[in-house]
Scaffold this active site. Structure first.
Site, PDB file in Angstrom:
ATOM      1  N   GLU A 263      10.743   2.911  -4.914  1.00  0.00           N
ATOM      2  CA  GLU A 263      10.565   2.650  -3.488  1.00  0.00           C
ATOM      3  C   GLU A 263      11.903   2.554  -2.761  1.00  0.00           C
ATOM      4  OE1 GLU A 263       6.649  -0.072  -4.505  1.00  0.00           O
ATOM      5  OE2 GLU A 263       7.245   0.086  -2.408  1.00  0.00           O
TER       6      GLU A 263
ATOM      7  N   ASP B 180      -1.717  -1.412   1.620  1.00  0.00           N
ATOM      8  CA  ASP B 180      -0.682  -1.508   0.611  1.00  0.00           C
ATOM      9  C   ASP B 180      -0.317  -2.993   0.461  1.00  0.00           C
ATOM     10  OD1 ASP B 180       2.083   0.761  -0.129  1.00  0.00           O
ATOM     11  OD2 ASP B 180       1.384  -1.016  -1.195  1.00  0.00           O
TER      12      ASP B 180
HETATM   13  C1  GLC Z   1       3.647  -0.854  -3.730  1.00  0.00           C
HETATM   14  C2  GLC Z   1       3.532   0.609  -3.375  1.00  0.00           C
HETATM   15  C3  GLC Z   1       2.184   1.204  -3.670  1.00  0.00           C
HETATM   16  C4  GLC Z   1       1.536   0.468  -4.832  1.00  0.00           C
HETATM   17  C5  GLC Z   1       1.285  -0.958  -4.409  1.00  0.00           C
HETATM   18  C6  GLC Z   1       0.711  -1.812  -5.554  1.00  0.00           C
HETATM   19  O1  GLC Z   1       4.451  -1.508  -2.793  1.00  0.00           O
HETATM   20  O2  GLC Z   1       3.880   0.984  -2.045  1.00  0.00           O
HETATM   21  O3  GLC Z   1       2.388   2.598  -3.952  1.00  0.00           O
HETATM   22  O4  GLC Z   1       0.309   1.092  -5.186  1.00  0.00           O
HETATM   23  O5  GLC Z   1       2.442  -1.595  -3.903  1.00  0.00           O
HETATM   24  O6  GLC Z   1       1.663  -1.961  -6.574  1.00  0.00           O
END
Ligand code: GLC
Length: 613
Positions: free
Chosen positions: A504, A307
């Site tokens: 988030e 991530d």
């Molecule tokens: C974010 C999320 C993830 C996402 C990634 C790219 O923090 O946790 O779900 O795909 O970063 O944006």
């Protein structure tokens, strides 16, 4: 950056250089004969991968494992560092933010990738989590919690196909979706990204993977899907985003693993690792769960991506160290989402290979996984945007599909005296509430920007606009956000209330989960007029409404419907009898959180509840 002396392996220098010179000059497109085996689409993918790998330097292999954010990399960087992937973080868009603007940006990056000696195409990832939601004018579908309420996997597959068309129309070839999280605590800010609180619903909705990728990768609209976030992201204590999931292995497997097993059975091409921890160990460094369980026991053959700056969290301190890079790669992460510090990552990983902390065999395994998906997607033959798909972005057919999804996602929780459906004709309706005429609020997070925002942020139909369109010419609809002006002459009042956008951890609710003061005040104003009050809840999760519910004549859980708000009016005015079923247990009090099916607590409404007429 100083140009590194590259060590070539396995071929006499003169032949390799000659071959390379020929390749670089005549890197064939699909229109010319393939010069080298890896460029020959008639050969098996495994053969092409092996041939390409044998030609790659260590730097080229490390480049394939590096994913940078579009705002932190130039086309020249992409060529110089041989980067294998680019992403757009939430809301990171080209200017103009149009479908054509995206396609032009994508093609520019791709041209830079193909200007490298081996001409390996880059793969571009975005979060198209409820439509191609970074793109202005794209169709915005209901968030996953609403799709879970439909209990309609076939519909979700159609949505995956529609999203694939819009994503492909902008050149993009990789979607960080579907989120297969099993949200166990509604306090979690990502509850709306979950199809349901029990694994059966997210598992059934992995049809989205097939919709996005096609039965096999490589079709004209095929987009690589991502099962995320592995593993247990929805099970953290207190619903704390990126927190700790304290579970036995048996419970972790029983609750959180099935959706990933289902996605793997559908040949999902990538898996994204969760920020969260399992019993105190960060997933990004968990070799048992990634290497042994995911790649070993489950036999996942795609590639694993971290991530956003996820490897930084392994040691609990900010930034990443050589030890964290090594821990992540050796745990089984194949591509690292390192949005800005990607140069440091490249040099650190190179050093960790050269000092023996990361085996070349691990680097080769990661490259085989990544390159296999690039070959299967057809990126080597069709690296650029298929502009014939660009007009599908936000087109009428996709919006009609989204409207159907909105209809099916509505869950009717109360309907005293059969106040619903409302008559279309000869009626006098008052509409109020902060979410009645607000595309941004009804779409929620991950819409145009990462966190989403209130207002008229992208073309669509608000719930109010849907209501106005639903009634006949002999009816009137009056709107005032606070309910000012209502009186007993109205036949019914509709209050569209709930939450404003978040994403988030910024959506974690550690205190009250009740309606906010404005909403409560608006509903009170409507009630004082003595007319029936229908509450439409546009929210990313169940809210604590038990105390107020007796004063409401009807309650419709609308979730986060996206741009096609007319689908809500279709239910309110009888165009579609509600079929939605709760994907999450609805608390009787916030003190019950977490509350889930089978936990012995008495909810206000159980998972699976939903009325119709
Ligand atoms: C974010 C999320 C993830 C996402 C990634 C790219 O923090 O946790 O779900 O795909 O970063 O944006």
């Amino acid at each position: 950056m100083t140009r590194h002396h590259r060590r070539r392996v396995r071929r006499p220098l003169s032949l390799a250089l000659l071959l390379l010179a020929v390749t670089a000059l005549v890197a064939p497109t699909s229109a010319t004969a393939a010069a080298l085996p890896y460029q020959d689409p008639t050969l098996p993918v495994a053969t092409r991968v092996a041939d390409l790998l044998s030609r790659m330097t260590l730097d080229e292999k490390i480049g394939q494992m590096t994913q940078a954010e579009r705002g932190s990399v130039t086309n020249a960087d992409l060529t110089t560092y041989r980067l294998g992937s680019i992403l757009s973080g939430g809301g990171s868009a080209p200017s103009p933010n149009t479908a054509t603007g995206w396609a032009d940006m994508y093609d520019g990056f791709q041209r830079a990738a193909l200007a490298t000696p081996l001409a390996i195409p880059m793969i571009y990832g975005v979060d198209a989590v409820h439509g191609h939601n970074n793109v202005y004018g794209a169709t915005i579908f209901p968030h996953n919690i609403g799709l879970g309420a439909t209990r309609d996997p076939a519909l979700v597959q159609q949505i995956g196909q529609a999203v694939a068309e819009e994503v492909s129309g902008t050149g993009i070839d990789w979607d960080f979706a579907p989120c297969l999280c099993v949200a166990r605590n509604d306090r979690w800010g990502r509850t709306y990204e979950s199809f349901g609180e029990t694994p059966d619903i997210p598992s059934s909705m992995t049809t989205f993977v097939t919709g996005l990728q096609g039965a096999t990768l490589g079709g004209p609209t095929s987009v690589l899907a991502t099962a995320k976030h592995y593993l247990g992201d929805g099970g953290t204590t207190g619903g704390d985003d990126q927190g700790d999931t304290a579970l036995s292995e048996a419970d972790l497997r029983a609750i959180h693993l099935p959706p990933f097993q289902a996605a793997i059975q559908r040949s999902v091409g990538s898996v994204m690792i969760s920020y969260s921890s399992w019993n105190g160990v960060k997933l990004h460094g968990n070799a048992y769960l990634i290497n042994t369980l995911l790649k070993g026991e489950l036999g996942f053959t795609g590639f694993v991506v971290s991530d956003w700056n996820g490897i930084d969290q392994i040691d609990g301190a900010s930034g990443f160290t050589a030890a964290e890079v090594t821990a992540a790669i050796n745990a089984g992460i194949d591509m690292v989402m390192v949005p800005t510090a990607w140069k440091t990552f490249v040099s650190t990983l190179r050093a960790e290979v050269q000092n023996g902390h990361v085996a070349l065999s691990r680097i080769d395994d990661a490259n085989r996984r990544i390159l296999t998906k690039k070959f299967e997607l057809g990126l080597f033959e069709r690296p650029y945007t298929d502009r014939s798909l660009t007009p599908t972005v936000g087109d009428a057919a996709h919006r009609a599909l989204a409207r159907q999804a909105v209809r099916e996602s509505q869950v009717l929780l109360k309907n005293s005296g059969g106040v619903l459906p409302l008559a279309r004709d000869n009626n006098k309706i008052f509409v109020a509430g902060k979410n009645a005429d607000n595309i941004g609020n009804q779409s929620g997070g991950w819409t145009i920007s990462w966190q989403g925002s209130s207002g008229n942020i992208t073309p669509g139909t608000s719930v109010l606009q849907g209501i106005r369109a639903a009634v006949g010419p002999t009816s009137t609809v009056t709107y005032n956000q606070r309910g000012t002006g209502i009186d007993a002459s109205y036949r019914a009042a509709i209050a569209v209330v709930g939450e404003t956008p978040y994403a988030e951890g910024q959506g974690d609710r550690t205190g009250s989960m009740s309606l906010d003061r404005d909403d409560l005040r608006t509903i009170s104003t409507l009630r004082k007029a003595g007319v029936p009050v229908i509450v439409v809840l546009a929210s990313g999760r169940p809210l604590d409404v038990a105390a107020e519910l007796p004063n409401w004549n009807a309650l419709l859980a609308s979730w986060l419907p996206g741009t096609e708000g007319a689908g809500v009016a279709d239910v309110l005015f009888g165009g579609y009898a509600p079929t939605g079923k709760l994907p999450m247990t609805w608390m009787n009090s916030v003190s019950q959180q977490p509350i889930n099916a089978g936990d012995g607590q008495v909810p206000l409404f159980p998972q699976g509840y939903g009325l119709t007429w």
